[in-house]
Design an enzyme around this catalytic site. Structure first.
Site, PDB file in Angstrom:
ATOM      1  N   SER A 120       0.823  -1.213   0.000  1.00 27.54           N
ATOM      2  CA  SER A 120       0.000   0.000   0.000  1.00 27.54           C
ATOM      3  C   SER A 120       0.850   1.253   0.000  1.00 27.54           C
ATOM      4  O   SER A 120       0.380   2.329  -0.357  1.00 27.54           O
ATOM      5  CB  SER A 120      -0.825   0.074   1.294  1.00 27.54           C
ATOM      6  OG  SER A 120      -1.579  -1.055   1.489  1.00 27.54           O
ATOM      7  N   HIS A 141      -1.424  -2.473  -6.908  1.00 27.49           N
ATOM      8  CA  HIS A 141      -2.070  -2.074  -5.654  1.00 27.49           C
ATOM      9  C   HIS A 141      -3.583  -2.174  -5.799  1.00 27.49           C
ATOM     10  O   HIS A 141      -4.252  -1.247  -6.271  1.00 27.49           O
ATOM     11  CB  HIS A 141      -1.626  -0.647  -5.281  1.00 27.49           C
ATOM     12  CG  HIS A 141      -2.218  -0.173  -4.005  1.00 27.49           C
ATOM     13  ND1 HIS A 141      -2.561   1.142  -3.780  1.00 27.49           N
ATOM     14  CD2 HIS A 141      -2.566  -0.850  -2.871  1.00 27.49           C
ATOM     15  CE1 HIS A 141      -3.085   1.248  -2.570  1.00 27.49           C
ATOM     16  NE2 HIS A 141      -3.092   0.062  -2.010  1.00 27.49           N
ATOM     17  N   GLU A 153      -4.052   0.349  -8.721  1.00 31.85           N
ATOM     18  CA  GLU A 153      -2.942   1.205  -9.143  1.00 31.85           C
ATOM     19  C   GLU A 153      -1.820   0.292  -9.646  1.00 31.85           C
ATOM     20  O   GLU A 153      -1.445  -0.657  -8.955  1.00 31.85           O
ATOM     21  CB  GLU A 153      -2.420   2.028  -7.961  1.00 31.85           C
ATOM     22  CG  GLU A 153      -3.349   3.163  -7.566  1.00 31.85           C
ATOM     23  CD  GLU A 153      -2.807   3.972  -6.390  1.00 31.85           C
ATOM     24  OE1 GLU A 153      -2.714   5.187  -6.528  1.00 31.85           O
ATOM     25  OE2 GLU A 153      -2.475   3.377  -5.349  1.00 31.85           O
ATOM     26  N   ASN A 192      -3.624   6.294  -1.789  1.00 33.35           N
ATOM     27  CA  ASN A 192      -3.452   6.224  -0.332  1.00 33.35           C
ATOM     28  C   ASN A 192      -2.950   7.546   0.236  1.00 33.35           C
ATOM     29  O   ASN A 192      -3.219   7.867   1.389  1.00 33.35           O
ATOM     30  CB  ASN A 192      -2.505   5.090   0.057  1.00 33.35           C
ATOM     31  CG  ASN A 192      -3.275   3.804   0.291  1.00 33.35           C
ATOM     32  OD1 ASN A 192      -4.501   3.805   0.310  1.00 33.35           O
ATOM     33  ND2 ASN A 192      -2.569   2.708   0.457  1.00 33.35           N
TER      34      ASN A 192
HETATM   35  N1  LIG Z   1      -6.226  -4.068   3.878  1.00 37.72           N
HETATM   36  C1  LIG Z   1      -6.361  -3.298   2.817  1.00 37.72           C
HETATM   37  O1  LIG Z   1      -7.396  -2.662   2.609  1.00 37.72           O
HETATM   38  C2  LIG Z   1      -5.255  -3.191   1.817  1.00 37.72           C
HETATM   39  C3  LIG Z   1      -5.499  -2.556   0.593  1.00 37.72           C
HETATM   40  C4  LIG Z   1      -4.488  -2.518  -0.373  1.00 37.72           C
HETATM   41  C5  LIG Z   1      -3.252  -3.083  -0.101  1.00 37.72           C
HETATM   42  N2  LIG Z   1      -3.040  -3.681   1.114  1.00 37.72           N
HETATM   43  C6  LIG Z   1      -1.719  -4.279   1.346  1.00 37.72           C
HETATM   44  O2  LIG Z   1      -1.844  -5.690   1.100  1.00 37.72           O
HETATM   45  C7  LIG Z   1      -0.933  -6.401   1.963  1.00 37.72           C
HETATM   46  C8  LIG Z   1      -1.703  -7.393   2.799  1.00 37.72           C
HETATM   47  O3  LIG Z   1      -2.671  -6.709   3.566  1.00 37.72           O
HETATM   48  P1  LIG Z   1      -3.915  -7.479   4.195  1.00 37.72           P
HETATM   49  O4  LIG Z   1      -4.890  -6.434   4.577  1.00 37.72           O
HETATM   50  O5  LIG Z   1      -4.337  -8.592   3.321  1.00 37.72           O
HETATM   51  O6  LIG Z   1      -3.239  -8.067   5.534  1.00 37.72           O
HETATM   52  P2  LIG Z   1      -3.712  -9.321   6.418  1.00 37.72           P
HETATM   53  O7  LIG Z   1      -3.157  -9.090   7.753  1.00 37.72           O
HETATM   54  O8  LIG Z   1      -5.186  -9.533   6.259  1.00 37.72           O
HETATM   55  O9  LIG Z   1      -2.991 -10.565   5.701  1.00 37.72           O
HETATM   56  C9  LIG Z   1      -1.602 -10.738   5.630  1.00 37.72           C
HETATM   57  C10 LIG Z   1      -1.356 -12.223   5.480  1.00 37.72           C
HETATM   58  O10 LIG Z   1       0.050 -12.431   5.233  1.00 37.72           O
HETATM   59  C11 LIG Z   1       0.358 -13.682   5.823  1.00 37.72           C
HETATM   60  N3  LIG Z   1       1.804 -13.835   5.974  1.00 37.72           N
HETATM   61  C12 LIG Z   1       2.631 -13.224   6.847  1.00 37.72           C
HETATM   62  N4  LIG Z   1       3.891 -13.657   6.672  1.00 37.72           N
HETATM   63  C13 LIG Z   1       3.854 -14.552   5.646  1.00 37.72           C
HETATM   64  C14 LIG Z   1       4.833 -15.361   4.987  1.00 37.72           C
HETATM   65  N5  LIG Z   1       6.122 -15.326   5.367  1.00 37.72           N
HETATM   66  N6  LIG Z   1       4.456 -16.175   3.968  1.00 37.72           N
HETATM   67  C15 LIG Z   1       3.153 -16.225   3.605  1.00 37.72           C
HETATM   68  N7  LIG Z   1       2.173 -15.493   4.194  1.00 37.72           N
HETATM   69  C16 LIG Z   1       2.526 -14.674   5.204  1.00 37.72           C
HETATM   70  C17 LIG Z   1      -0.361 -13.629   7.174  1.00 37.72           C
HETATM   71  O11 LIG Z   1      -0.478 -14.917   7.759  1.00 37.72           O
HETATM   72  C18 LIG Z   1      -1.707 -13.028   6.751  1.00 37.72           C
HETATM   73  O12 LIG Z   1      -2.645 -14.042   6.424  1.00 37.72           O
HETATM   74  C19 LIG Z   1      -0.192  -5.326   2.772  1.00 37.72           C
HETATM   75  O13 LIG Z   1       0.976  -4.986   2.103  1.00 37.72           O
HETATM   76  C20 LIG Z   1      -1.180  -4.159   2.755  1.00 37.72           C
HETATM   77  O14 LIG Z   1      -0.567  -2.927   2.963  1.00 37.72           O
HETATM   78  C21 LIG Z   1      -4.000  -3.748   2.073  1.00 37.72           C
END
Ligand SMILES: NC(=O)c1ccc[n+]([C@@H]2O[C@H](COP(=O)([O-])OP(=O)(O)OC[C@H]3O[C@@H](n4cnc5c(N)ncnc54)[C@H](O)[C@@H]3O)[C@@H](O)[C@H]2O)c1
Length: 284
Positions: A120, A141, A153, A192
């Site tokens: 993000s 993104h 994005e 963002n």
């Molecule tokens: N939440 C949002 O609205 C949003 C929107 C756009 C982008 N993002 C980005 O997407 C990414 C994930 O966010 P999210 O909201 O899905 O987080 P989340 O916490 O829901 O999920 C993250 C997942 O990564 C897994 N993980 C951690 N270490 C790992 C590894 N070594 N190997 C495999 N899996 C592993 C965790 O177990 C977890 O299930 C981040 O970079 C976040 O900034 C989030």
């Protein structure tokens, strides 16, 4: 049928996996936590069935879900012996973790495999510094919930080739989404940064006792035509994720975009992570 790998089966990874299998790709979804993989699959089954019943997709849930494989490690995912055309990293917003994973993945893929991150806020070029071939690495993104949000994005890092950037744009279109090209790689990209600037003031106003989150959300919906208010957006994203993004942006020196009212910190300390934990600014 093209196969891709998605690393991280949380809110975003699971959502991205769903839209990919809906669009006819085969997906290997990996996560270190078994329960996240199981939850992702169960949630997808419900969501796909609903979509089918509403006429949003022609296929019923079962054949779509057949295109999903889950694996409890990246190594196990690569054991499937399928040719992997693309890899999308969607683990926690943690620069070191992402770099370690990307470097590991790079050793296991073929030269032509496209690599992408769903970060993000971390500049793609910074993550690319962990790679031997940063030219085939691009930011994709997605916005959450991915099955509902049309925007992605597509971020061109300093070393991303034009070919990889165009592959990213094309991939997003194939998923039926709208790609917004970001050709200067800065922390938080475009959307963002804009959201953070608005949300910063929202948190300041709540912190000073000027208005409640509910009323600010109502104001942004009714006064400015936002589909949902900023506190509801944060709840959907996960307040732990919002906090990780804040820390990453602060580390990049972008402190003006983030509030120090402490509202998000307090929620996370109390285990109120938003929709995923049943409570955040709202109860679910
Ligand atoms: N939440 C949002 O609205 C949003 C929107 C756009 C982008 N993002 C980005 O997407 C990414 C994930 O966010 P999210 O909201 O899905 O987080 P989340 O916490 O829901 O999920 C993250 C997942 O990564 C897994 N993980 C951690 N270490 C790992 C590894 N070594 N190997 C495999 N899996 C592993 C965790 O177990 C977890 O299930 C981040 O970079 C976040 O900034 C989030």
């Amino acid at each position: 049928m093209e196969t891709g790998m998605i690393i991280g089966a949380g809110f975003m990874g699971a959502g991205i996996a769903q839209v990919c299998i809906q669009s006819g790709y085969r997906v290997i979804l990996t996560d270190t936590k078994k329960e996240m993989l199981e939850k992702a699959k169960a949630d997808m089954a419900v969501s796909l069935e609903k979509l089918h019943q509403k006429g949003g997709i022609k296929e019923s849930a079962e054949p779509v879900l057949d295109r999903l494989e889950i694996a409890q490690s990246i190594e196990a995912g690569f054991k499937s012996k399928r040719k992997i055309s693309w890899v999308i990293e969607a683990v926690y917003e943690d620069e070191d973790l992402k770099k370690t994973i990307l470097a590991d993945v790079e050793q296991q893929i073929e030269d032509e495999t496209l690599m992408a991150t769903n970060t993000s806020s971390i500049p793609v070029s910074r993550l690319a510094s962990a790679l031997k071939h940063p030219e085939r690495f691009v930011g994709l993104h997605f916005f959450g919930p991915v099955p509902l949000m049309e925007l992605v994005e597509v971020v061109k890092g300093e070393m991303t080739s034009e070919k990889a950037f165009q592959q990213g744009m094309g991939f997003v279109k194939k998923l039926g989404k709208y790609p917004v090209g970001v050709t200067k790689d800065i922390p938080g990209f475009v959307m963002n940064r804009i959201f953070a600037a608005a949300f910063r003031e929202c948190q300041e106003l709540v912190g000073k006792g000027v208005a409640t989150p509910e009323d600010i959300d109502a104001g942004m919906r009714l006064g400015y035509g936002w589909h949902i208010g900023p506190f509801r957006i944060a709840d959907n994203a996960g307040l732990d994720t919002v906090l990780r993004i804040k820390k990453s942006m602060e580390a990049s020196g972008e402190i003006h975009l983030y509030s120090n009212a402490g509202i998000i910190e307090e929620k996370v300390e109390n285990g109120h992570l938003g929709r995923k934990s049943g409570k955040g600014f709202y109860s679910y």
